[in-house]
Write a protein that holds these residues in place. Sequence first.
Motif, PDB file in Angstrom:
ATOM      1  N   HIS A   1       0.844  -1.200   0.000  1.00 13.84           N
ATOM      2  CA  HIS A   1       0.000   0.000   0.000  1.00 13.84           C
ATOM      3  C   HIS A   1       0.875   1.243   0.000  1.00 13.84           C
ATOM      4  O   HIS A   1       2.089   1.158   0.225  1.00 13.84           O
ATOM      5  CB  HIS A   1      -0.906   0.016   1.236  1.00 13.84           C
ATOM      6  CG  HIS A   1      -0.141   0.128   2.540  1.00 13.84           C
ATOM      7  ND1 HIS A   1       0.489  -0.942   3.135  1.00 13.84           N
ATOM      8  CD2 HIS A   1       0.112   1.200   3.343  1.00 13.84           C
ATOM      9  CE1 HIS A   1       1.081  -0.545   4.254  1.00 13.84           C
ATOM     10  NE2 HIS A   1       0.876   0.754   4.404  1.00 13.84           N
TER      11      HIS A   1
ATOM     12  N   GLU B   1       0.969   5.155   1.863  1.00  8.88           N
ATOM     13  CA  GLU B   1       0.372   5.814   3.025  1.00  8.88           C
ATOM     14  C   GLU B   1      -0.618   6.895   2.593  1.00  8.88           C
ATOM     15  O   GLU B   1      -1.541   7.225   3.319  1.00  8.88           O
ATOM     16  CB  GLU B   1       1.489   6.398   3.891  1.00  8.88           C
ATOM     17  CG  GLU B   1       1.313   6.140   5.356  1.00  8.88           C
ATOM     18  CD  GLU B   1       0.989   4.697   5.718  1.00  8.88           C
ATOM     19  OE1 GLU B   1       1.593   3.761   5.154  1.00  8.88           O
ATOM     20  OE2 GLU B   1       0.124   4.515   6.578  1.00  8.88           O
TER      21      GLU B   1
ATOM     22  N   HIS C   1       4.779  -0.030   0.125  1.00 11.85           N
ATOM     23  CA  HIS C   1       5.462  -0.834   1.142  1.00 11.85           C
ATOM     24  C   HIS C   1       4.485  -1.873   1.680  1.00 11.85           C
ATOM     25  O   HIS C   1       3.270  -1.748   1.500  1.00 11.85           O
ATOM     26  CB  HIS C   1       6.012   0.061   2.268  1.00 11.85           C
ATOM     27  CG  HIS C   1       4.983   0.907   2.943  1.00 11.85           C
ATOM     28  ND1 HIS C   1       4.419   2.025   2.363  1.00 11.85           N
ATOM     29  CD2 HIS C   1       4.380   0.791   4.155  1.00 11.85           C
ATOM     30  CE1 HIS C   1       3.536   2.553   3.181  1.00 11.85           C
ATOM     31  NE2 HIS C   1       3.482   1.819   4.288  1.00 11.85           N
TER      32      HIS C   1
HETATM   33 FE   LIG Z   1       2.019   1.840   5.787  1.00  7.73          FE
END
Ligand SMILES: [Fe+2]
Length: 293
Positions: free
Chosen positions: A147, A149, A242
């Motif tokens: 995903h 952030e 990440h």
């Molecule tokens: Fe994250």
Amino acid sequence: MIIMQQNITELQKNQFFDDGYIILKDFFSHEDLQKIETAFIRMYAIQASKILEYRKKLHKGINFLEYSTVDDLIKILELLEEKDKEALYQVQKILSQSYFVKEFSLNQKLINIASQLLNCPKEIVLFDDLGLLINRPNTKRLLYKWHTEVSFYPKRQNFLNAYLPMFFDKNLENGHMIMGKGSHKLTDVPFIEYQGYDVDSIGKKNYFVQYEVPSSIAEKFEKIPAITKRGDLVLFERNLIHTSTPNTTNQYSFASVCRIWEPTQDLTLSGEFRVKPYNNDFGRPGIDKIPKS
Ligand SMILES: [Fe+2]
Ligand SMILES: O=C(O)CCC(=O)C(=O)O
């Protein structure tokens, strides 16, 4: 004499913008970390002590000051794991109010570096969503898929993520974060939205909400494991993809994460860092970014 690094070099700054992350070794002192680790342990001990059925089972009784080691913390986490996951989650909210945690975000070095990377003056650097990522052995419930952030904080245009191992070092087996080098340069990353981890856990309460980037995108990038020691700090870009990895050992591991941001570029007047579009955001006609001088 060891001169503590107060700023990052131009090289490190360029690295952050090219690769989407930097890893700063030995950034935090043992004392810095111990204070916040202790605050974490105490808050979990308090939460467990408040529930009558655990009082007799708590290995050091109900005086929360007796709890000060990571083993104490792990015993409490195991005690509450089955029936009181929600009580464990609630501690995350309490933690962010802790004086020790607030003091941690007053780390001058971190503020200097954040102001360099966010390209803003120090006085407008903000900290939000500090939490403890608990990597319980062989547990999928506490893991994120690939995903970015920015999916979690879509109205926020200028922020970075901090990731730091707590209590133990992170290694290849005990659950670490992996980053996709350079992936922050992608534009318009699509994602799949669900709660759970795999098909067996879809929609289950107490699982994380995922904004999963398809693996066909993730596989295009070099994978950088955040194999870091307690004391190291990883800073990464809001658009960098990440993922978590499962803890295949029989020992817990932990990381703290937080978001460091500034509000000048956001098309919202909301004071809520997590504010989302299409969901009662607080705006008004005629808002625009403040040009960087
Ligand atoms: Fe994250
Ligand atoms: O290490 C993990 O489990 C994932 C960390 C993460 O997603 C984050 O720090 O934003």
